[in-house]
Design a protein around this motif. Structure first.
Motif, PDB file in Angstrom:
ATOM      1  N   UNK A 139       0.859  -1.189   0.000  1.00 58.37           N
ATOM      2  CA  UNK A 139       0.000   0.000   0.000  1.00 58.37           C
ATOM      3  C   UNK A 139       0.897   1.241   0.000  1.00 58.37           C
ATOM      4  N   UNK A 140       0.468   2.290  -0.737  1.00 61.18           N
ATOM      5  CA  UNK A 140       1.344   3.449  -0.848  1.00 61.18           C
ATOM      6  C   UNK A 140       0.548   4.716  -1.110  1.00 61.18           C
ATOM      7  N   UNK A 141       1.170   5.837  -0.805  1.00 59.85           N
ATOM      8  CA  UNK A 141       0.653   7.166  -1.092  1.00 59.85           C
ATOM      9  C   UNK A 141       1.839   8.056  -1.423  1.00 59.85           C
ATOM     10  N   UNK A 142       1.529   9.163  -2.061  1.00 59.09           N
ATOM     11  CA  UNK A 142       2.548  10.172  -2.297  1.00 59.09           C
ATOM     12  C   UNK A 142       2.616  11.103  -1.086  1.00 59.09           C
ATOM     13  N   UNK A 147      -5.132  10.401   0.550  1.00 56.98           N
ATOM     14  CA  UNK A 147      -5.459   9.287  -0.335  1.00 56.98           C
ATOM     15  C   UNK A 147      -6.356   8.297   0.389  1.00 56.98           C
ATOM     16  N   UNK A 148      -7.418   7.845  -0.273  1.00 50.83           N
ATOM     17  CA  UNK A 148      -8.235   6.756   0.253  1.00 50.83           C
ATOM     18  C   UNK A 148      -7.541   5.442  -0.087  1.00 50.83           C
ATOM     19  N   UNK A 149      -6.986   4.794   0.938  1.00 49.48           N
ATOM     20  CA  UNK A 149      -6.226   3.565   0.748  1.00 49.48           C
ATOM     21  C   UNK A 149      -7.144   2.367   0.998  1.00 49.48           C
ATOM     22  N   UNK A 150      -7.265   1.507   0.012  1.00 49.91           N
ATOM     23  CA  UNK A 150      -8.079   0.294   0.141  1.00 49.91           C
ATOM     24  C   UNK A 150      -7.212  -0.837   0.677  1.00 49.91           C
ATOM     25  N   UNK A 151      -7.612  -1.375   1.832  1.00 47.02           N
ATOM     26  CA  UNK A 151      -6.861  -2.439   2.488  1.00 47.02           C
ATOM     27  C   UNK A 151      -7.622  -3.747   2.301  1.00 47.02           C
ATOM     28  N   UNK A 152      -6.949  -4.743   1.798  1.00 43.86           N
ATOM     29  CA  UNK A 152      -7.531  -6.064   1.564  1.00 43.86           C
ATOM     30  C   UNK A 152      -7.059  -7.004   2.668  1.00 43.86           C
ATOM     31  N   UNK A 153      -7.958  -7.869   3.148  1.00 44.34           N
ATOM     32  CA  UNK A 153      -7.581  -8.818   4.193  1.00 44.34           C
ATOM     33  C   UNK A 153      -8.703  -9.774   4.512  1.00 44.34           C
ATOM     34  N   UNK A 154      -8.851 -10.087   5.782  1.00 50.38           N
ATOM     35  CA  UNK A 154      -9.895 -11.001   6.241  1.00 50.38           C
ATOM     36  C   UNK A 154     -10.286 -10.631   7.666  1.00 50.38           C
ATOM     37  N   UNK A 155     -11.540 -10.973   8.029  1.00 50.46           N
ATOM     38  CA  UNK A 155     -12.078 -10.691   9.365  1.00 50.46           C
ATOM     39  C   UNK A 155     -12.015  -9.201   9.701  1.00 50.46           C
ATOM     40  N   UNK A 156     -12.217  -8.372   8.703  1.00 49.03           N
ATOM     41  CA  UNK A 156     -12.267  -6.929   8.909  1.00 49.03           C
ATOM     42  C   UNK A 156     -13.688  -6.533   9.288  1.00 49.03           C
ATOM     43  N   UNK A 174      -1.226  11.246   9.143  1.00 47.15           N
ATOM     44  CA  UNK A 174      -2.386  10.947   9.987  1.00 47.15           C
ATOM     45  C   UNK A 174      -3.307   9.981   9.253  1.00 47.15           C
ATOM     46  N   UNK A 175      -4.075   9.214  10.047  1.00 42.24           N
ATOM     47  CA  UNK A 175      -5.005   8.239   9.484  1.00 42.24           C
ATOM     48  C   UNK A 175      -6.414   8.573   9.955  1.00 42.24           C
ATOM     49  N   UNK A 176      -7.393   8.454   9.045  1.00 44.85           N
ATOM     50  CA  UNK A 176      -8.773   8.800   9.345  1.00 44.85           C
ATOM     51  C   UNK A 176      -9.611   7.597   9.743  1.00 44.85           C
ATOM     52  N   UNK A 177     -10.934   7.765   9.690  1.00 46.45           N
ATOM     53  CA  UNK A 177     -11.873   6.725  10.107  1.00 46.45           C
ATOM     54  C   UNK A 177     -12.063   5.684   9.003  1.00 46.45           C
ATOM     55  N   UNK A 188      -9.493   3.452   4.162  1.00 43.34           N
ATOM     56  CA  UNK A 188      -9.132   4.416   5.195  1.00 43.34           C
ATOM     57  C   UNK A 188      -8.410   5.593   4.542  1.00 43.34           C
ATOM     58  N   UNK A 189      -8.825   6.826   4.851  1.00 40.18           N
ATOM     59  CA  UNK A 189      -8.124   7.994   4.304  1.00 40.18           C
ATOM     60  C   UNK A 189      -6.828   8.258   5.081  1.00 40.18           C
ATOM     61  N   UNK A 190      -5.760   8.489   4.350  1.00 45.24           N
ATOM     62  CA  UNK A 190      -4.467   8.777   4.965  1.00 45.24           C
ATOM     63  C   UNK A 190      -3.949  10.097   4.400  1.00 45.24           C
ATOM     64  N   UNK A 191      -3.663  11.016   5.298  1.00 46.99           N
ATOM     65  CA  UNK A 191      -3.090  12.299   4.911  1.00 46.99           C
ATOM     66  C   UNK A 191      -1.602  12.277   5.229  1.00 46.99           C
ATOM     67  N   UNK A 192      -0.790  12.493   4.216  1.00 42.95           N
ATOM     68  CA  UNK A 192       0.650  12.367   4.381  1.00 42.95           C
ATOM     69  C   UNK A 192       1.321  13.724   4.514  1.00 42.95           C
TER      70      UNK A 192
END
Length: 419
Positions: A139-142, A147-156, A174-177, A188-192
């Motif tokens: 996962x990455x951002x500039x 950036x709205x980062x899409x996280x893939x996994x299980x039991x989320x 910072x990381x949002x809700x 999750x939105x991440x502001x870099x």
């Protein structure tokens, strides 16, 4: 046997049963006590001294009266043991081994009272340990973006919490809700901030179970940027972006719209502001016709831009000159040829790259879509952004519009601004 009777006080000793052949059944009077002896054994005693009634035999009765606080080792006909491991709602002084039923996390107990039910209910859906799909840099951002980062996994879950290592906050990120999409996907939105690095991501569910992946999130100062519209170019002179056909084939890219001559060109709006690592990359559109096609792709300092009024090529320091007879490396500022290879012809589908690495400029090509690269030439002219200006990618075309001469899949990579 029969007795007469008398009135008033009568003082006498023990009273024996004359019908008992062994004469060992009698009423035994003693100091402040009276007992019943049967077969020579004191079976029952009432004592005024101790205030107790005792018996060496089993007693049976239809009922006992009183609170029973002084009764010990008494078991009724249908009674239960007092030392059994009962489950109760509270401790009880008459029991010695009871267990008190207590609600844990996420559980409630509702007591309907005597004769009613105890209702056990869960206050939250069962949760299991989450899992993050990915490894280093998944996962990455500039930098300096949200950036709205899409996280893939299980039991989320909708209440899953995304956090990062302490360096993440130190670097100004910072990381949002969390937005819940499904048990396998959250956003999750991440502001870099302005500092790039790799960070460890942790997802924690409300039951405290969590999963962490080291260096899975990368805040990058570099990006790959597609030059896929005319709006991503400036200083545009007789150039357009789109499909162009030649010889029954069609290619899509930036191309010339006028007749032959070094009268058409453009350079990118995006600029490279760091010479640590960057490149410009494209594919050749088709095999050239001898003596006919001429195409320049290169990089130069933005402040040297001289496409308009032209000629379109005389300002960039690092041009890769493709023509039907071979290839040359050309410096537009000095108007000098640094390298010539007449055997390296224009080949359809070949990937070309001008690469900057720690200020050194190399010219490379690949015939397997970038799996392996061949270095054609390394320039002796190094990049010095600090003393000049940012780098931009550029195109200049001599061939007429009808000949295609179109760099396809044109892209720029590096620490970019104006994207």
């Amino acid at each position: 046997m029969a007795y007469n009777y008398s009135k008033g006080k009568a003082f006498q000793g023990d009273i024996y049963n004359e019908d008992d052949a062994e004469r060992n059944t009698f009423i035994d009077f003693s100091e402040d006590a009276v007992g019943i002896v049967t077969a020579g054994t004191l079976a029952f005693v009432i004592s005024g001294t101790t205030g107790e009634i005792s018996s060496s035999y089993n007693l049976s009765a239809s009922a006992f009266y009183g609170d029973g606080s002084n009764l010990t080792n008494v078991v009724g006909g249908d009674g239960a043991p007092t030392d059994a491991q009962y489950i109760t709602l509270a401790t009880n002084g008459s029991l010695s081994a009871e267990r008190v039923l207590t609600a844990g996390t996420g559980i409630t107990l509702t007591d309907a009272g005597a004769g009613g039910n105890i209702t056990i209910a869960a206050t939250a859906a069962p949760i299991h340990a989450p899992w993050i799909s990915g490894s280093t840099d998944t996962y990455s951002s500039m930098i300096s973006t949200t950036t709205d980062v899409t996280i893939i996994g299980a039991n989320l879950t909708s209440t899953s919490v995304v956090s990062f290592d302490s360096q993440f906050a130190t670097d100004g990120h910072t990381v949002g809700s969390v937005s819940f999409i499904s048990p396998t996907e959250i956003v999750v939105p991440i502001t870099t901030g302005a500092t790039g690095s790799q960070y460890t991501m942790t997802i924690t569910n409300t039951d405290g179970l969590s999963d962490s992946v080291t260096d899975v999130y990368n805040v990058s100062t570099h990006q790959l940027y597609a030059l896929d519209s005319i709006g991503k170019f400036t200083s545009v002179d007789d150039m357009a972006y789109g499909a162009v056909s030649y010889g029954g084939n069609t290619w899509t890219g930036i191309h010339k719209t006028t007749t032959s001559g070094w009268n058409a060109g453009a350079r990118t709006v995006a600029q490279i502001n760091n010479s640590d690592f960057a490149y410009v990359e494209w594919k050749m559109d088709t095999t050239a016709v001898a003596g006919y096609w001429h195409l320049l792709v290169g990089i130069g300092y933005v402040d040297d831009d001289n496409i308009i009024p032209g000629p379109a090529y005389d300002w960039a320091s690092w041009w890769w000159y493709h023509h039907a007879g071979g290839t040359q490396i050309y410096n537009g500022l000095t108007e000098g040829t640094e390298h010539t290879n007449w055997s390296l012809s224009w080949v359809a589908g070949r990937t070309m790259r001008i690469e900057v690495n720690s200020g050194t400029v190399s010219f490379k090509y690949s015939d397997d879509s970038g799996s392996t690269w061949t270095t054609e030439f390394t320039s002796t002219t190094t990049v010095d952004i600090a003393s000049n200006s940012n780098l931009v990618a550029a195109v200049a075309v001599y061939s007429p519009a009808s000949s295609a001469a179109t760099p396809e899949n044109f892209k720029i990579y590096g620490s970019l601004i104006n994207t």
